[in-house]
Design an enzyme around this catalytic site. Structure first.
Site, PDB file in Angstrom:
ATOM      1  N   SER A 245      -4.743  -6.920   8.380  1.00 46.59           N
ATOM      2  CA  SER A 245      -4.032  -7.441   7.357  1.00 46.59           C
ATOM      3  C   SER A 245      -3.519  -6.523   6.662  1.00 46.59           C
ATOM      4  O   SER A 245      -4.036  -5.355   6.550  1.00 46.59           O
ATOM      5  CB  SER A 245      -4.684  -8.504   6.401  1.00 46.59           C
ATOM      6  OG  SER A 245      -5.517  -7.826   5.738  1.00 46.59           O
ATOM      7  N   LYS A 246      -2.508  -6.941   5.539  1.00 47.79           N
ATOM      8  CA  LYS A 246      -1.649  -6.110   4.898  1.00 47.79           C
ATOM      9  C   LYS A 246      -2.935  -5.255   3.889  1.00 47.79           C
ATOM     10  O   LYS A 246      -2.387  -4.184   3.563  1.00 47.79           O
ATOM     11  CB  LYS A 246      -0.557  -6.731   4.071  1.00 47.79           C
ATOM     12  CG  LYS A 246       0.462  -7.266   4.769  1.00 47.79           C
ATOM     13  CD  LYS A 246       1.657  -6.618   4.389  1.00 47.79           C
ATOM     14  CE  LYS A 246       1.924  -5.230   4.992  1.00 47.79           C
ATOM     15  NZ  LYS A 246       2.651  -4.423   5.118  1.00 47.79           N
TER      16      LYS A 246
END
Ligand code: GLU
Ligand code: ZN
Length: 475
Positions: A245-246
């Protein structure tokens, strides 16, 4: 033998994710390996979430990675086809109109969850009479079309070329929508139709699609289509072993590109996420990847997308790529940067820039680092002296040394690194002092610092005129 046909089918609802890029790469390698075809299919039937901008960016990023497709389709151009097949299934009694509204469905879903039942469609529109249908239509309800799952759901087996057979005891899915009320198809339906109509022989995608594949088996059956082969790639994880994820940094190809990664490095890194040549080799050219790629070597375990490893690959490629290409890749970063002023870059000129880039590249792992790279900064105007440099320049012999060097270099056109060394030696003898007493002030005056790349190289690149100017401004 029949041509092998594979596809990459992104939904243009965001930038190309590195997970998607890996899927695309594996499909491309497979196609190349088998002299097959890669189809790029944009799955943009979700009008609200899809955009033209993302479609373009995905194509651009694939091109940047060197992934070329042989055929191109957009599902939004094919809506008629999906609708035609949905009607056909209704006609054959394999699908039906459902008049339930979103609100009604949502309410029933909630209730089911409260009562501990699976929140799936209950099939209430399966057997509507003509009158009931008419009544709903008069109410202005716009029906969806749902696929009629077999009454007794046999347990489903997905034959997987990578994982082996995968069995599903029961699918927790009710009759699912194949055509939405606005006439657009659902993902599973459009996907099966297109994979069939585009004669895809092998569907290679990430394993988060496994339950979709199971659902799709029923559609193949109902439509009377022969199934392609399937293969599911294990997921990419972040460094903390959770979904990539980011939170842990960049996840889109675009970001990596902007941060100065080379496509070669990205491709090499992605190729090794789920594939291995079974020896210790890590650096692979594209040709080698194609030659060695095989489904047997696909590793079926979650793969950590390790950004440090990517940096390492990038550093390796930065050292190894042809200088011309490196210059071509690096120049836009310098030109677009705020910390490198345009005049400085111009003043340096192409040839000096080329040599300077060659000198500093071993210490760089991303092109974006060039902008603030201390060694690179030596070649631009407006240097300031560090305290240590000032100190060296205040040594007893420094002035005399620098003046002697200026005398030697003045009027010269160019200087090879050897000539610089020679001059240093002669100056040392002339002034009767130590090497250190010559090298150090020279470096301090020319670069403003007391350490950095080899000074004879730096001076050779700058040339006698610039070197003399710098020394004079310090004197
Ligand atoms: N559009 C789907 C996605 O982006 C495609 C999945 C597939 O390859 O079938 O995940
Ligand atoms: Zn219904």
């Amino acid at each position: 033998m029949k041509t092998k046909r594979v596809r990459f089918a992104p939904s243009p609802t965001g930038w190309l994710h590195v997970g998607g890029a890996r899927t695309a790469l594996f499909n491309w390698l497979f196609a190349k390996k088998h002299e097959g075809k890669l189809i790029l299919r944009i799955e943009d039937t979700d009008v609200e979430r899809s955009s033209e901008e993302y479609t373009d960016s995905i194509k651009e990023d694939l091109k940047w990675l060197g992934i070329k497709w042989d055929e191109y389709y957009r599902q939004s151009d094919r809506l008629e086809i999906y609708e035609r097949y949905a009607r056909k299934l209704v006609h054959e009694g394999k699908a039906y109109h459902c008049y339930c509204t979103e609100e009604e469905l949502e309410e029933r879903r909630k209730k089911a969850i409260e009562e501990g039942r699976p929140p799936v469609y209950d099939g209430r529109c399966r057997n509507l009479t003509e009158e009931e249908k008419k009544r709903f239509e008069d109410e202005g309800r716009e029906p969806t079309i749902r696929f009629k799952l077999p009454e007794q759901q046999p347990h489903v087996v997905v034959p997987d070329e990578i994982k082996g057979d995968i069995e599903f005891d029961s699918l927790t899915t009710g009759d699912f929508v194949i055509l939405k009320s606005d006439g657009t198809p659902s993902y599973n339906f459009a996907c099966v139709l297109d994979d069939h109509l585009m004669e895809i022989s092998f569907v290679l995608r990430a394993e988060d699609h496994l339950t979709n594949t199971a659902k799709q088996m029923f559609l193949y059956e109902a439509l009377g289509f022969e199934q392609p082969k399937f293969g599911h790639l294990s997921m990419l994880l972040g460094p903390d072993k959770s979904k990539l994820s980011k939170r842990s940094g960049a996840t889109s190809v675009r970001e990596f590109r902007k941060n100065g990664y080379l496509p070669e490095a990205m491709v090499n890194h992605l190729a090794l996420l789920g594939w291995s040549s079974k020896d210790q080799q890590e650096i692979f050219s594209r040709e080698e990847l194609i030659e060695k790629f095989s489904l047997d070597n696909i590793v079926d375990s979650p793969q950590v997308f390790d950004r440090e490893k990517l940096d390492w690959f990038n550093g390796q490629y930065i050292k190894e790529v042809e200088l011309e290409r490196f210059v071509e890749l690096a120049t836009p970063f310098l030109e677009g940067s705020e910390s490198v002023d345009e005049a400085s870059l111009k003043e340096l000129g192409d040839e000096r820039l080329r040599r300077a880039l060659d000198l500093v590249r071993p210490s760089v792992s991303k092109l974006s680092e060039l902008v603030d790279n201390e060694d690179m900064a030596i070649f631009f105007e407006g240097l300031e002296l560090t305290d240590e440099a000032e100190e060296v320049l205040s040594w007893e012999d420094s002035d005399r040394v620098l003046r002697a060097i200026v005398t030697r270099f003045s009027g010269m056109e160019e200087l090879t690194p050897e000539e610089v060394s020679e001059s240093v030696k002669e100056t040392k003898e002339e002034i009767d002092t130590g090497y250190k007493q010559v090298y150090k002030p020279l470096r301090a005056a020319v670069t403003g610092k007391i350490s950095g790349p080899e000074i004879k190289e730096v001076i050779s690149i700058l040339g006698p005129e610039k070197t003399v100017n710098r020394i004079n401004s310090v004197l």
